[in-house]
Design a protein around this motif. Structure first.
Motif, PDB file in Angstrom:
ATOM      1  N   ILE A   1       0.845  -1.202   0.000  1.00 30.20           N
ATOM      2  CA  ILE A   1       0.000   0.000   0.000  1.00 30.20           C
ATOM      3  C   ILE A   1       0.876   1.247   0.000  1.00 30.20           C
ATOM      4  O   ILE A   1       0.614   2.204  -0.737  1.00 30.20           O
ATOM      5  N   SER A   2       1.938   1.245   0.839  1.00 29.92           N
ATOM      6  CA  SER A   2       2.810   2.423   0.879  1.00 29.92           C
ATOM      7  C   SER A   2       3.540   2.595  -0.443  1.00 29.92           C
ATOM      8  O   SER A   2       3.799   3.727  -0.884  1.00 29.92           O
ATOM      9  N   GLY A   3       3.861   1.490  -1.145  1.00 29.06           N
ATOM     10  CA  GLY A   3       4.493   1.581  -2.465  1.00 29.06           C
ATOM     11  C   GLY A   3       3.558   2.172  -3.507  1.00 29.06           C
ATOM     12  O   GLY A   3       3.973   2.985  -4.330  1.00 29.06           O
ATOM     13  N   ARG A   4       2.300   1.784  -3.440  1.00 29.27           N
ATOM     14  CA  ARG A   4       1.317   2.339  -4.393  1.00 29.27           C
ATOM     15  C   ARG A   4       1.101   3.821  -4.133  1.00 29.27           C
ATOM     16  O   ARG A   4       0.969   4.615  -5.060  1.00 29.27           O
ATOM     17  N   ILE A   5       1.082   4.198  -2.830  1.00 27.98           N
ATOM     18  CA  ILE A   5       0.904   5.621  -2.507  1.00 27.98           C
ATOM     19  C   ILE A   5       2.124   6.412  -2.936  1.00 27.98           C
ATOM     20  O   ILE A   5       2.005   7.495  -3.515  1.00 27.98           O
ATOM     21  N   ALA A   6       3.336   5.864  -2.681  1.00 30.20           N
ATOM     22  CA  ALA A   6       4.570   6.586  -3.007  1.00 30.20           C
ATOM     23  C   ALA A   6       4.730   6.778  -4.498  1.00 30.20           C
ATOM     24  O   ALA A   6       5.263   7.802  -4.949  1.00 30.20           O
ATOM     25  N   PHE A   7       4.278   5.830  -5.309  1.00 28.77           N
ATOM     26  CA  PHE A   7       4.441   5.923  -6.761  1.00 28.77           C
ATOM     27  C   PHE A   7       3.131   6.225  -7.478  1.00 28.77           C
ATOM     28  O   PHE A   7       2.995   5.973  -8.663  1.00 28.77           O
ATOM     29  N   SER A  15       8.568   9.342  -2.144  1.00 32.13           N
ATOM     30  CA  SER A  15       9.119   8.046  -2.563  1.00 32.13           C
ATOM     31  C   SER A  15       9.754   7.283  -1.391  1.00 32.13           C
ATOM     32  O   SER A  15       9.984   6.086  -1.479  1.00 32.13           O
ATOM     33  N   PHE A  16      10.033   7.966  -0.288  1.00 32.62           N
ATOM     34  CA  PHE A  16      10.640   7.304   0.882  1.00 32.62           C
ATOM     35  C   PHE A  16       9.582   6.820   1.878  1.00 32.62           C
ATOM     36  O   PHE A  16       9.922   6.344   2.948  1.00 32.62           O
ATOM     37  N   LEU A  17       8.339   6.936   1.534  1.00 30.48           N
ATOM     38  CA  LEU A  17       7.264   6.475   2.397  1.00 30.48           C
ATOM     39  C   LEU A  17       7.351   4.981   2.736  1.00 30.48           C
ATOM     40  O   LEU A  17       7.091   4.598   3.873  1.00 30.48           O
ATOM     41  N   PRO A  18       7.786   4.114   1.815  1.00 34.31           N
ATOM     42  CA  PRO A  18       7.862   2.673   2.156  1.00 34.31           C
ATOM     43  C   PRO A  18       9.014   2.297   3.098  1.00 34.31           C
ATOM     44  O   PRO A  18       9.049   1.173   3.601  1.00 34.31           O
ATOM     45  N   ILE A  36      11.061 -10.136   0.006  1.00 32.87           N
ATOM     46  CA  ILE A  36       9.686 -10.065  -0.530  1.00 32.87           C
ATOM     47  C   ILE A  36       9.225  -8.613  -0.606  1.00 32.87           C
ATOM     48  O   ILE A  36       8.617  -8.189  -1.612  1.00 32.87           O
ATOM     49  N   SER A  37       9.522  -7.816   0.415  1.00 35.53           N
ATOM     50  CA  SER A  37       9.111  -6.405   0.409  1.00 35.53           C
ATOM     51  C   SER A  37       9.793  -5.638  -0.710  1.00 35.53           C
ATOM     52  O   SER A  37       9.158  -4.813  -1.390  1.00 35.53           O
ATOM     53  N   ILE A  38      11.075  -5.896  -0.928  1.00 36.52           N
ATOM     54  CA  ILE A  38      11.806  -5.198  -2.001  1.00 36.52           C
ATOM     55  C   ILE A  38      11.272  -5.612  -3.369  1.00 36.52           C
ATOM     56  O   ILE A  38      11.110  -4.767  -4.264  1.00 36.52           O
ATOM     57  N   VAL A  39      10.986  -6.895  -3.534  1.00 39.08           N
ATOM     58  CA  VAL A  39      10.442  -7.360  -4.821  1.00 39.08           C
ATOM     59  C   VAL A  39       9.091  -6.696  -5.082  1.00 39.08           C
ATOM     60  O   VAL A  39       8.822  -6.212  -6.204  1.00 39.08           O
ATOM     61  N   LEU A  40       8.233  -6.658  -4.092  1.00 36.32           N
ATOM     62  CA  LEU A  40       6.922  -6.017  -4.275  1.00 36.32           C
ATOM     63  C   LEU A  40       7.066  -4.526  -4.577  1.00 36.32           C
ATOM     64  O   LEU A  40       6.433  -3.998  -5.508  1.00 36.32           O
ATOM     65  N   LEU A  41       7.909  -3.845  -3.789  1.00 35.45           N
ATOM     66  CA  LEU A  41       8.102  -2.406  -4.011  1.00 35.45           C
ATOM     67  C   LEU A  41       8.729  -2.147  -5.382  1.00 35.45           C
ATOM     68  O   LEU A  41       8.314  -1.231  -6.096  1.00 35.45           O
ATOM     69  N   SER A  42       9.701  -2.959  -5.770  1.00 40.28           N
ATOM     70  CA  SER A  42      10.345  -2.785  -7.081  1.00 40.28           C
ATOM     71  C   SER A  42       9.356  -3.017  -8.209  1.00 40.28           C
ATOM     72  O   SER A  42       9.361  -2.286  -9.217  1.00 40.28           O
ATOM     73  N   GLY A  43       8.522  -4.043  -8.070  1.00 41.48           N
ATOM     74  CA  GLY A  43       7.523  -4.314  -9.108  1.00 41.48           C
ATOM     75  C   GLY A  43       6.570  -3.137  -9.283  1.00 41.48           C
ATOM     76  O   GLY A  43       6.281  -2.705 -10.414  1.00 41.48           O
ATOM     77  N   ILE A  44       6.084  -2.612  -8.167  1.00 39.20           N
ATOM     78  CA  ILE A  44       5.168  -1.461  -8.228  1.00 39.20           C
ATOM     79  C   ILE A  44       5.888  -0.255  -8.824  1.00 39.20           C
ATOM     80  O   ILE A  44       5.343   0.448  -9.699  1.00 39.20           O
ATOM     81  N   ALA A  45       7.122  -0.012  -8.367  1.00 38.85           N
ATOM     82  CA  ALA A  45       7.870   1.165  -8.831  1.00 38.85           C
ATOM     83  C   ALA A  45       8.171   1.075 -10.324  1.00 38.85           C
ATOM     84  O   ALA A  45       8.020   2.071 -11.056  1.00 38.85           O
ATOM     85  N   VAL A  46       8.603  -0.077 -10.806  1.00 41.97           N
ATOM     86  CA  VAL A  46       8.917  -0.237 -12.236  1.00 41.97           C
ATOM     87  C   VAL A  46       7.642  -0.089 -13.063  1.00 41.97           C
ATOM     88  O   VAL A  46       7.625   0.618 -14.092  1.00 41.97           O
ATOM     89  N   TYR A  47       6.574  -0.742 -12.647  1.00 38.67           N
ATOM     90  CA  TYR A  47       5.318  -0.660 -13.400  1.00 38.67           C
ATOM     91  C   TYR A  47       4.828   0.781 -13.497  1.00 38.67           C
ATOM     92  O   TYR A  47       4.467   1.250 -14.582  1.00 38.67           O
ATOM     93  N   ARG A  48       4.829   1.487 -12.368  1.00 37.19           N
ATOM     94  CA  ARG A  48       4.337   2.879 -12.370  1.00 37.19           C
ATOM     95  C   ARG A  48       5.266   3.791 -13.176  1.00 37.19           C
ATOM     96  O   ARG A  48       4.791   4.675 -13.889  1.00 37.19           O
ATOM     97  N   THR A  49       6.580   3.574 -13.046  1.00 38.69           N
ATOM     98  CA  THR A  49       7.525   4.445 -13.756  1.00 38.69           C
ATOM     99  C   THR A  49       7.419   4.227 -15.266  1.00 38.69           C
ATOM    100  O   THR A  49       7.453   5.189 -16.045  1.00 38.69           O
ATOM    101  N   ILE A  50       7.296   2.978 -15.701  1.00 35.60           N
ATOM    102  CA  ILE A  50       7.152   2.703 -17.144  1.00 35.60           C
ATOM    103  C   ILE A  50       5.866   3.320 -17.685  1.00 35.60           C
ATOM    104  O   ILE A  50       5.826   3.813 -18.819  1.00 35.60           O
ATOM    105  N   ASN A  51       4.839   3.354 -16.868  1.00 32.62           N
ATOM    106  CA  ASN A  51       3.579   3.963 -17.286  1.00 32.62           C
ATOM    107  C   ASN A  51       3.595   5.479 -17.127  1.00 32.62           C
ATOM    108  O   ASN A  51       2.578   6.139 -17.368  1.00 32.62           O
TER     109      ASN A  51
END
Length: 191
Positions: A1-7, A15-18, A36-51
Motif C-alpha cells: 500500500i505504501s508503495g502504491r501511494i509513493a508511486f 518516494s521514501f514512504l515505504p 519479498i518487500s523489495i520485490v513487491l516495491l520494485s515491481g510497483i515502482a517499475v510498473y508505475r515508472t514505465i507507465n
C-alpha cells in the motif's frame, strides 16, 4: 500500500514512504521479509515508472517519457532501498548469532563451573579424610607417649624411716613436659 501511494503521483516527493515498512519487514521477518518487500516495491515502482507515473517518471521536452533516465533514477532508488534493507537484516542476523554464541558460551561456563565445584567438593572431602586420619594417628601417638611416660614413673614408693615420700602426677594435657620433681623439707622435731 505504501508503495502504491509513493508511486501514485509525481506531484509529491513521497518516494521514501515505504522505508519504515521495509525496516519493519527486515526486523520482523529477517532476510525473507526484506526480499519479498523489495520485490513487491520494485515491481510497483517499475510498473508505475514505465507507465509514466511516480516521482521517477522523467519526461523529455516534447512530453514523451524518457525511459532510460527514469529507469536509471529508479534503479538507484531501488539499489539504495535494497542495500539499506539488507544491511539492517544482516546486522540483525549477526546480532542474533552473537547472542546465541554468547548464550552457548554462558551455558558452557556454567557447566565448567559445575564441574569445578564438584571437583572442589571432592577434593575437600578427600583432604578432610586425610586430616581425620592424621588426627587419629596423632591421637594414637599421644596415647602411646602417655603410656610410655606413665611407665617411667616408679610403681612402688620406697618406705624410709622418718621420711615421707608422696607424689602426684598430673600433666596439663595428656602428656607433660616436667617429668618428676622431688621436694625435700627438713623439719626439726622436738623430743
Amino acid at each position: 500500500i505504501s508503495g502504491r501511494i509513493a508511486f501514485h503521483s509525481s506531484n509529491y516527493p513521497i518516494s521514501f514512504l515505504p522505508f519504515p515498512f521495509l525496516i519493519y519487514a527486515s526486523f520482523r521477518f529477517k532476510q525473507i521479509g526484506a526480499t519479498i518487500s523489495i520485490v513487491l516495491l520494485s515491481g510497483i515502482a517499475v510498473y508505475r515508472t514505465i507507465n509514466g507515473v511516480g516521482p521517477f517518471a522523467i519526461y523529455n521536452f516534447d512530453g514523451q517519457i524518457s525511459l532510460n533516465s527514469s529507469l536509471i533514477f529508479l534503479n538507484i532508488f531501488i539499489g539504495a532501498v535494497t542495500l539499506m534493507t539488507y544491511l539492517i537484516s544482516t546486522v540483525l542476523t549477526e546480532r542474533e548469532n552473537a547472542q546465541a554464541y554468547a548464550l552457548e558460551n554462558l551455558r558452557m561456563i556454567e557447566k565448567l563451573k559445575d564441574v569445578a565445584n564438584i571437583e572442589l567438593e571432592r577434593k575437600v572431602i578427600e583432604r578432610t579424610l586425610i586430616i581425620e586420619k592424621q588426627k587419629e594417628e596423632l591421637k594414637k601417638q599421644i596415647e602411646m607417649a602417655q603410656s610410655i611416660q606413665l611407665s617411667l614413673l616408679p610403681k612402688d614408693i620406697p618406705e624410709l624411716h622418718d621420711v615421707q615420700i608422696a607424689f602426684k602426677y598430673q600433666p596439663m594435657m595428656k602428656i607433660g613436659g616436667d617429668f618428676f620433681d622431688i621436694k625435700y623439707n627438713e623439719e626439726k622435731k622436738s623430743l
